[in-house]
Design an enzyme around this catalytic site. Structure first.
Site, PDB file in Angstrom:
ATOM      1  N   GLY A 449      51.445  19.694  62.786  1.00  0.00           N
ATOM      2  CA  GLY A 449      51.669  18.272  63.021  1.00  0.00           C
ATOM      3  C   GLY A 449      52.627  17.996  64.165  1.00  0.00           C
ATOM      4  O   GLY A 449      53.357  18.875  64.636  1.00  0.00           O
ATOM      5  N   LEU A 451      55.416  16.261  64.158  1.00  0.00           N
ATOM      6  CA  LEU A 451      56.813  16.413  63.796  1.00  0.00           C
ATOM      7  C   LEU A 451      57.185  17.877  63.628  1.00  0.00           C
ATOM      8  O   LEU A 451      58.238  18.326  64.100  1.00  0.00           O
ATOM      9  CB  LEU A 451      57.101  15.628  62.518  1.00  0.00           C
ATOM     10  CG  LEU A 451      58.572  15.333  62.199  1.00  0.00           C
ATOM     11  CD1 LEU A 451      59.262  14.636  63.361  1.00  0.00           C
ATOM     12  CD2 LEU A 451      58.668  14.482  60.923  1.00  0.00           C
ATOM     13  N   ASP A 475      52.241  25.917  50.994  1.00  0.00           N
ATOM     14  CA  ASP A 475      51.532  24.710  50.568  1.00  0.00           C
ATOM     15  C   ASP A 475      52.488  23.902  49.693  1.00  0.00           C
ATOM     16  O   ASP A 475      52.828  24.318  48.581  1.00  0.00           O
ATOM     17  CB  ASP A 475      50.274  25.080  49.787  1.00  0.00           C
ATOM     18  CG  ASP A 475      49.410  23.867  49.457  1.00  0.00           C
ATOM     19  OD1 ASP A 475      49.926  22.723  49.515  1.00  0.00           O
ATOM     20  OD2 ASP A 475      48.230  24.051  49.142  1.00  0.00           O
ATOM     21  N   ILE A 476      52.958  22.763  50.217  1.00  0.00           N
ATOM     22  CA  ILE A 476      53.978  22.012  49.487  1.00  0.00           C
ATOM     23  C   ILE A 476      53.456  21.429  48.179  1.00  0.00           C
ATOM     24  O   ILE A 476      54.243  20.966  47.351  1.00  0.00           O
ATOM     25  CB  ILE A 476      54.589  20.894  50.353  1.00  0.00           C
ATOM     26  CG1 ILE A 476      53.537  19.826  50.710  1.00  0.00           C
ATOM     27  CG2 ILE A 476      55.216  21.459  51.617  1.00  0.00           C
ATOM     28  CD1 ILE A 476      54.138  18.609  51.409  1.00  0.00           C
ATOM     29  N   TYR A 564      49.577   4.160  51.592  1.00  0.00           N
ATOM     30  CA  TYR A 564      50.468   5.073  52.310  1.00  0.00           C
ATOM     31  C   TYR A 564      51.930   4.729  52.022  1.00  0.00           C
ATOM     32  O   TYR A 564      52.740   5.606  51.718  1.00  0.00           O
ATOM     33  CB  TYR A 564      50.184   4.993  53.811  1.00  0.00           C
ATOM     34  CG  TYR A 564      51.064   5.891  54.646  1.00  0.00           C
ATOM     35  CD1 TYR A 564      50.739   7.224  54.832  1.00  0.00           C
ATOM     36  CD2 TYR A 564      52.224   5.404  55.242  1.00  0.00           C
ATOM     37  CE1 TYR A 564      51.551   8.057  55.593  1.00  0.00           C
ATOM     38  CE2 TYR A 564      53.043   6.224  56.001  1.00  0.00           C
ATOM     39  CZ  TYR A 564      52.698   7.551  56.173  1.00  0.00           C
ATOM     40  OH  TYR A 564      53.498   8.368  56.924  1.00  0.00           O
ATOM     41  N   LYS A 568      55.018   6.953  49.950  1.00  0.00           N
ATOM     42  CA  LYS A 568      56.349   7.250  50.471  1.00  0.00           C
ATOM     43  C   LYS A 568      57.431   6.670  49.557  1.00  0.00           C
ATOM     44  O   LYS A 568      58.477   7.311  49.332  1.00  0.00           O
ATOM     45  CB  LYS A 568      56.492   6.696  51.894  1.00  0.00           C
ATOM     46  CG  LYS A 568      55.647   7.422  52.931  1.00  0.00           C
ATOM     47  CD  LYS A 568      56.135   8.846  53.144  1.00  0.00           C
ATOM     48  CE  LYS A 568      55.453   9.531  54.302  1.00  0.00           C
ATOM     49  NZ  LYS A 568      55.963  10.909  54.536  1.00  0.00           N
TER      50      LYS A 568
END
Length: 712
Positions: A449, A451, A475-476, A564, A568
């Protein structure tokens, strides 16, 4: 042997440039925060170089003095038991009614010094004039400061006049306080050169001692500079007066920076990006000696401390130790200075203290104060919030000053001045050395990604050992994968840059979005807490619905209007429940120089293809420059900050106005940008109640638009 002491210093330059003054006490905000004194006391400093500046106390007339500001600060320092080293002139030329070459400069300063001593008779240590040679060079040789001259003779006369003023000031002070100590400061960094320029290096290396030689009474007829001083108009009687030793320092203040040691090279072609200078005889570049590989064994504070001691055998204090750089480099430099001081003491050199300079940072020193850019470099404390915030440097210094060992993973690797790539003969980033396999790393998720890639790139540039992992390695969403990765890499911190990053697709893929954005960070937080390591993770402005009518701060309650945003907000709630050392960074609207997946690149690409650009003028966001975001996030991680922070560049803007700004800056047709009349209005821009750490948006935009990818 008494322990090495930790001292502090407040950047207090009050210098005239043109017809205006720059006042670092005001520009760093120290003049408005008496609580700064308590902050200094909190890290255990034993003494502080503190300003009682002539230009501040008596700006209009030598007979009109106002000590009210100083009374309260000095009283509080005294309450804390902190020894005050009083500074009267710091890179200044005095108030408007005098200057460094004025015949009565020394008499006027002595008169002022006597009044200060009578006001504060308990002060027993004094630096009447800070770095006289450095001040004279910048004002009379390089023309940067008032009176903006480039006159070698005037520079030398200014040095001597300041030495006389120091002597007379100390005489006046000792009439009040006979045991008052003179702590004379100067930067005595060494100059190296090619064979052709050896004569210039020799000249500068004799000059670096001139202030201390004058004060210790060494400038007699056999001195390197004696005839030169006489030829430039200095009276022999003045030098004879100084020879009597009236201004002999009780302690020599050793100010040392990475820029203190210089290399002069006449081979200009080797330095295509460096502006050459000269001495009227030869043209050459003047660069930091740490960038010349063959000099590495001849450099560093230990070498210069030995030279200073061997020449004078007078007790020494390192009176300025500072590095305006990233947090880890600041700590590495201070640690090197402290280590050098302790090694010097073991070898028989009488080093008394190391001074944390720029306790509260400094402003515009990158241009020697000649431009008003407002660029703030963080000191021991970061003052960009409501109160000074201690950085990792404060914690490191506090530990060393109290006799403890300071160990941190950032010390596993050297500073940039010792890393590959620093040398101008092989210009590239001063990146990680190849033999850094034993360095404790930061574990970064999200290798593919924007970031994650940015964190990997910037950690390498900053010399922070790291492991950048993709889903195959970590893998989170899988506790077993997280545990295996932590056991395999043994990180000291984790940065979670992985995530579901397509807000528009989140409604249709809500389950996947929540697994990645909420469950993943929660699992990481639990694993990090069990291993006692900090976690950095990222949230979004879309946790808000945009109806507040102002920019959101950290304390505002989330109210997401999309899947989304809900993912978060859920992550934030779960992380709060887990606890531990978790830093949650809310941010917004990425743009950057290293990927094509951002609004700036798309806008420019469309305009270059002569396409129309449609953007909402009702959706207000806080665009965030990815390099700025990553640097600030790493600083907060190193400073051991936790909780919720908003990190965006300063400035809220609509997508429509942003597109127009980008087009204008890129010299593309603004007329092809149109507003999206169907867009729903929302203002999800972010501000911070903790501290605004990122620079204004316009500066970040300018830098980004200069990147090769956007200019192509």
């Amino acid at each position: 042997m008494t322990p090495l002491e930790l001292w502090g210093g407040v950047e207090c330059t009050h210098v005239r440039i043109g017809d205006a003054y720059r006042d670092q006490l005001a520009e760093t905000g120290h003049d408005a925060r008496i609580g700064d004194v308590d902050a200094m006391a909190s890290i255990g400093i034993k003494a502080v170089r503190y300003p009682i500046l002539w230009e501040k106390v008596a700006p209009q007339s030598p007979d009109e003095l106002d000590f009210s500001w100083h009374d309260s600060r000095l009283a509080r320092l005294r309450e804390h038991g902190i020894r005050v080293i009083a500074g009267l002139v710091h890179h200044g030329s005095g108030p408007r009614y005098t200057h460094l070459l004025e015949p009565d400069f020394s008499a006027l300063l002595a008169r002022f010094a006597g009044r200060v001593a009578r006001r504060y008779p308990w002060i027993d240590a004094w630096t009447p004039i800070n770095e006289p040679l450095t001040t004279a060079r910048f004002a009379y040789l390089y023309g940067a400061w008032h009176p903006h001259r480039k006159d070698r003779g005037a520079c030398l006369r200014a040095v001597v006049n300041q030495a006389v003023a120091i002597a007379e000031a100390m005489t006046a002070i000792r009439k009040v306080r006979p045991d008052a100590q003179l702590i004379a400061t100067e930067d005595v960094g060494k100059t190296f050169a090619t064979e052709r320029l050896a004569y210039q290096a020799d000249h500068e290396n004799h000059r670096r001692w001139l202030v201390f030689d004058l004060l210790t009474g060494r400038v007699g007829a056999d001195h390197y500079y004696y005839r030169d001083l006489i030829d430039q108009g200095v009276s022999p009687a003045v030098l004879d007066h100084l020879r009597a030793g009236h201004a002999a320092p009780d302690l020599l203040g050793f100010d040392h920076y990475l820029t203190s040691e210089r290399f002069l090279d006449d081979r200009l072609a080797r330095y295509p990006g460096v502006e050459p200078g000269g001495n009227g005889r030869d043209c050459y570049v003047d660069v930091e000696a740490v960038r010349i590989a063959r000099l590495r064994r001849d450099l560093g504070p230990a070498k210069r401390l030995r030279e200073l001691w061997d020449r004078y055998h007078v007790p020494i204090a390192i009176t300025e130790a500072h590095h305006s750089c990233t947090r880890e480099e600041q700590v590495r430099w201070f640690h090197e200075m402290w280590t050098a001081a302790e090694a010097a003491r073991r070898s028989g050199i009488d080093v008394r203290a190391v001074t944390l300079w720029a306790m509260f940072g400094l402003v515009d020193w990158r241009s020697l104060l000649t431009r008003r850019d407002g660029v703030y470099d963080v000191g021991v404390f970061d003052v960009r919030g409501d109160s000074p915030r201690p950085t990792l440097l404060a914690k490191a210094a506090s530990a060393l000053g109290s006799g403890k060992r300071f160990d941190h993973p950032l010390l596993d690797l050297p500073g940039w001045w010792k890393r590959p790539g620093r040398c101008l003969s092989r210009p590239r980033f001063a990146t990680l050395p190849r033999n850094c396999t034993n360095a404790r790393p930061i574990l970064i998720t999200g290798a593919t990604g924007t970031l994650g890639q940015a964190f990997g790139r910037i950690c390498a540039h900053r010399g922070l050992a790291h492991v950048l992992t993709g889903r195959g390695d970590l893998d989170i969403r899988d506790p077993g994968s997280i545990a295996a990765a932590i056991n395999r890499h043994r990180p000291w911190a984790v940065v979670n840059a992985a995530g579901f990053v397509r807000p528009g697709a989140a409604e249709a893929k809500a389950d996947e979005c929540f697994r990645v954005n909420a469950t993943g960070p929660e699992l990481l937080a639990r694993a990090c807490k069990s291993h006692g390591i900090p976690l950095v993770t990222f949230s979004s402005d879309l946790v808000f619905d945009g109806t507040l009518g102002r920019s959101y701060v950290e304390s505002d309650r989330p109210a997401p209007r999309c899947a989304y945003g809900r993912s978060k907000a859920e992550a934030e709630a779960r992380l709060s429940a887990v606890g531990g050392d978790v830093l949650i960074i809310r941010t917004s609207a990425f743009f950057g120089p290293w990927d094509r997946y951002n609004f700036l690149f798309n806008t420019i690409a469309q305009l270059k293809r002569s396409e129309e650009v449609v953007a909402s003028d009702r959706t207000i966001v806080s665009p965030t420059y990815v390099p700025d975001l990553v640097h600030a996030a790493l600083d907060l991680l190193l400073d051991e900050e936790t909780g919720l922070w908003h990190l965006t560049n300063r400035g809220a803007v609509s997508w429509f106005d942003l597109a127009r700004e980008v087009a204008a800056a890129a010299r593309l047709p603004v007329s092809r940008i149109h507003s999206d009349d169907a867009a729903v209005g929302a203002d999800t821009s972010l501000a911070s109640a903790r501290a605004q750490l990122l620079r204004p948006l316009d500066g970040a935009l300018r830098e980004c638009l200069e990147s090769p990818m956007l200019r192509a």
